[in-house]
Design an enzyme around this catalytic site. Structure first.
Site, PDB file in Angstrom:
ATOM      1  N   SER A  50       0.822  -1.205   0.000  1.00 42.62           N
ATOM      2  CA  SER A  50       0.000   0.000   0.000  1.00 42.62           C
ATOM      3  C   SER A  50       0.861   1.261   0.000  1.00 42.62           C
ATOM      4  CB  SER A  50      -0.912   0.024   1.227  1.00 42.62           C
ATOM      5  OG  SER A  50      -0.149   0.277   2.396  1.00 42.62           O
ATOM      6  N   ASP A  84      -1.275  -0.934  -3.760  1.00 38.92           N
ATOM      7  CA  ASP A  84      -2.626  -0.775  -3.232  1.00 38.92           C
ATOM      8  C   ASP A  84      -2.877   0.618  -2.652  1.00 38.92           C
ATOM      9  OD1 ASP A  84      -5.114  -2.057  -2.792  1.00 38.92           O
ATOM     10  OD2 ASP A  84      -4.653  -2.287  -0.668  1.00 38.92           O
ATOM     11  N   HIS A  85      -4.126   1.065  -2.765  1.00 39.29           N
ATOM     12  CA  HIS A  85      -4.587   2.334  -2.192  1.00 39.29           C
ATOM     13  C   HIS A  85      -3.646   3.491  -2.530  1.00 39.29           C
ATOM     14  CE1 HIS A  85      -8.251   1.423  -0.016  1.00 39.29           C
ATOM     15  NE2 HIS A  85      -7.716   0.274   0.330  1.00 39.29           N
ATOM     16  N   GLU A 136     -12.082   2.303  -6.384  1.00 42.40           N
ATOM     17  CA  GLU A 136     -13.073   2.122  -5.307  1.00 42.40           C
ATOM     18  C   GLU A 136     -14.207   3.110  -5.478  1.00 42.40           C
ATOM     19  OE1 GLU A 136     -13.241   2.938  -0.522  1.00 42.40           O
ATOM     20  OE2 GLU A 136     -11.538   1.762  -1.255  1.00 42.40           O
ATOM     21  N   HIS A 183     -11.904  -1.381   6.870  1.00 41.95           N
ATOM     22  CA  HIS A 183     -10.485  -1.634   7.082  1.00 41.95           C
ATOM     23  C   HIS A 183     -10.155  -1.663   8.575  1.00 41.95           C
ATOM     24  CE1 HIS A 183     -10.286   0.241   2.947  1.00 41.95           C
ATOM     25  NE2 HIS A 183      -9.551  -0.830   2.769  1.00 41.95           N
ATOM     26  N   HIS A 211     -12.610  -5.081   0.131  1.00 42.83           N
ATOM     27  CA  HIS A 211     -11.590  -4.560   1.030  1.00 42.83           C
ATOM     28  C   HIS A 211     -12.042  -4.779   2.470  1.00 42.83           C
ATOM     29  CE1 HIS A 211      -9.113  -1.742  -1.749  1.00 42.83           C
ATOM     30  NE2 HIS A 211      -9.688  -2.684  -2.471  1.00 42.83           N
ATOM     31  N   GLY A 212     -11.093  -4.778   3.406  1.00 44.80           N
ATOM     32  CA  GLY A 212     -11.447  -4.938   4.809  1.00 44.80           C
ATOM     33  C   GLY A 212     -11.884  -6.341   5.176  1.00 44.80           C
ATOM     34  N   VAL A 234      -6.746  -8.807   2.353  1.00 39.28           N
ATOM     35  CA  VAL A 234      -6.507  -9.130   3.763  1.00 39.28           C
ATOM     36  C   VAL A 234      -5.249  -8.406   4.231  1.00 39.28           C
ATOM     37  CG1 VAL A 234      -6.073 -10.973   5.433  1.00 39.28           C
ATOM     38  CG2 VAL A 234      -7.548 -11.413   3.442  1.00 39.28           C
TER      39      VAL A 234
END
Length: 282
Positions: A50, A84-85, A136, A183, A211-212, A234
């Protein structure tokens, strides 16, 4: 074995009717544990780094990506590398050189119109370089620095009609949706909106991402996969397992100073967690 692209793994999972699990990598031990767990489960997996993890490593995405890639190439399991993100456009543009085959570009805090414009541009950039782009829509809260978010509050969950328009307007390869998870949950108590997942699956022509997932019980994950979720993210579950094992070792050995002594059980605990989630999704 050679790195596999995330797009290839997603395509295979979709064709075979199961999901692909993706695991957050913060340290070298996270990457090693993901590879070991995938080998134990006999399943493919995604090593995902991330933007927060890159920041933790001083902003040096090349170093953490190279370490994760080296672990993946030494593994007998099919593994891909995912960024990620990503909020920073600069980091997005570093993805190709760093060896990532996929990116989750996160414009979810923007207005809908701004999100569409920024994400469409990220997708255009990715297409030119063969990079698979996830985005997202909705609010999967709980990331570092965010105020607590009620996953069941009005306006938080992803609207199927808006999601269909968003995918058409941005061209994204996959869509992370808000369906009741959050999350950073350390207890697996989340309840998903399975009817909404089915509606989103019918409305959206690209793979759906949860997600989460650390806070989602096994049976809820299985139902989500059956309803149409294809990528299951995860992160916190690995950190919970790691921290618990390290604490247990240090409580039993208070004079220990060699980090290898307590990192090893922490890594083993994460590997077992990875294997468990991989068996759950597929």
């Amino acid at each position: 074995m050679p790195l596999v692209s995330t797009g290839e793994l997603i395509t295979a999972a979709t064709a075979e009717g199961h999901a692909l699990a993706a695991f957050n990598v913060i340290t070298l031990e996270h990457a090693e544990a993901t590879a070991a767990g995938a080998e134990e489960a006999g399943a493919p997996a995604v090593l995902q780094v991330s933007e927060n993890a890159v920041t933790f490593h001083g902003g040096n995405v090349l170093a953490v990506a190279a370490a994760a890639a080296a672990v993946a190439r030494a593994s007998s399991a099919p593994l891909s590398l995912h960024l990620d993100h990503v909020v920073s456009v600069g980091l997005l543009h570093a993805a190709h050189e760093a060896g990532f085959s996929s990116v989750m570009f996160d414009a979810s805090k923007m207005t809908y119109e701004e999100n569409v414009g920024a994400t469409a541009e990220a997708v255009r950039w990715g297409r030119q370089r063969g990079i698979w782009v996830e985005a997202e829509l909705g609010r999967v809260g709980g990331k570092d620095g965010e105020a607590p978010l009620d996953a069941h509050a009005p306006g938080v969950r992803t609207d199927p009609r808006e999601a269909a328009a968003y995918v058409a307007d941005t061209g994204v390869d996959a869509l992370a949706v808000a369906v009741g998870s959050s999350h950073a949950m350390t207890e697996r108590t989340a309840r998903l909106d399975h009817a909404l997942i089915a509606e989103l699956r019918a409305a959206v022509p690209v793979p759906l991402v949860l997600h989460g997932s650390s806070g989602v019980p096994d049976e809820e994950i299985r139902r989500a996969v059956a309803a149409g979720m294809v990528k299951i993210n995860v992160g916190t579950a690995l950190n919970t397992a790691f921290s618990g094992a390290v604490r247990e070792y240090l409580d039993a050995h208070p004079a220990a100073v060699d980090p290898r002594k307590y990192l090893a059980p922490g890594r083993d605990a994460m590997a077992a967690t990875v294997a468990h989630f991989l068996r759950t999704v597929g």
